[in-house]
Design an enzyme around this catalytic site. Structure first.
Site: not given
Ligand code: APR
Ligand code: ZN
Length: 255
Positions: A102-103, A120, A128, A131, A155, A194, A221
């Protein structure tokens, strides 16, 4: 069962894997200096994800996104840690067939992992939004060094966005489909760092479980999905994963 026994048990399961798959989140990069989003001093305690990490927030004010990113300077210039290298080693041993992450920090690739599915996206490419001109990270590295918001060289737009998936954006479908395939194929599925609360990424461990994989969790944890894991090891990935790889290597040598 004490931690050493769990590490031995995880090592034994992984040494006997035919198709190991690793699934990682921000916790695996914590020891590279990149803060996590949740948990102890998670970023979402300090920043509003809607403002700094959503597509509508970016459209409203790209500067907030970039200032958040500059704040995570390490995210832009971090180094892999022993956990990333341990996973790359398992791939070299032919045990791990894919890393689903996911990093967006590309630390798995920089540690030597070759098959990495970035659910991700990553910071390496930018577009951009006005444009559609495409950029590489290297086109703006000086700006980032000076913590300047990038501006389109074609642009003049301030809406130059890295190819990372912000809240409100779809995941890259081809990558997600490959990740689902890998989760279905895994006979051992290892989750590292995660909280397993963000979907659709967090569905993947459940898919692996439902297809019969042996499930191993390495996390600082407990998570909301702890009940689906066969072995749960709580602690720092940078310390635990190399110890697991040592067990795997000694089992392989003696087999
Ligand atoms: N070793 C192992 N685990 C760790 C470590 C460490 N050194 N440090 C922290 N952790 C654990 C935390 O306890 C936490 O459970 O890593 C987990 C990180 O959880 P999150 O911060 O929620 O990160 P992640 O699961 O990757 O978030 C998923 O949420 O904000 C979005 O797009 C963002 O990709 C991210 C997604
Ligand atoms: Zn442009």
């Amino acid at each position: 069962m004490i931690e050493r026994d769990r590490i031995e048990e995880a090592g034994w399961i992984i040494a006997n894997a035919k198709y190991g798959v690793v699934f990682t989140g921000a916790g695996i990069s914590a020891e590279s200096g990149i803060p996590t989003f949740r948990g102890e001093d998670g970023l979402w305690k300090k920043y509003d994800p809607e403002e700094v990490a959503s597509i509508w927030g970016f459209r409203r004010n790209p500067r907030a996104f970039w200032e958040f990113s500059f704040e995570l300077r390490n995210k832009l210039f971090a180094e892999p840690n022993p956990a990333h290298y341990a996973i790359a080693e398992l791939e070299r041993m032919g045990i791990v067939k894919a890393v689903i992450t996911q990093n967006v920090d590309t630390l798995h690739q920089r540690a030597g992992s070759r098959r990495v599915l970035e659910l991700h996206g990553s910071m390496t490419k930018l577009d951009c939004l006005d444009c559609r001109k495409e950029y590489d990270w290297s086109d703006f590295v000086e700006n980032f060094e000076r913590r300047e918001v990038p501006r389109c060289k074609a642009c003049g737009s301030w809406y130059v966005k890295p190819r990372v998936v912000l809240f409100g954006e779809p995941l890259p479908m081809d990558v997600l489909e490959q990740a689902v395939e890998e989760a279905r194929s895994a006979d051992v599925f290892i989750v590292v760092g995660s909280s397993l609360v963000v979907y659709p990424a967090a569905e993947l461990p459940y898919i692996a479980k439902s297809c019969g994989a042996k499930m191993i969790l390495v996390n600082a944890e407990p998570t909301v999905a702890d009940h689906i894991f066969d072995v749960r090891i709580y602690g720092r990935a940078g310390e635990i994963l190399p110890r697991i790889v040592e067990v795997v290597k000694s089992l392989k040598q003696n087999s």
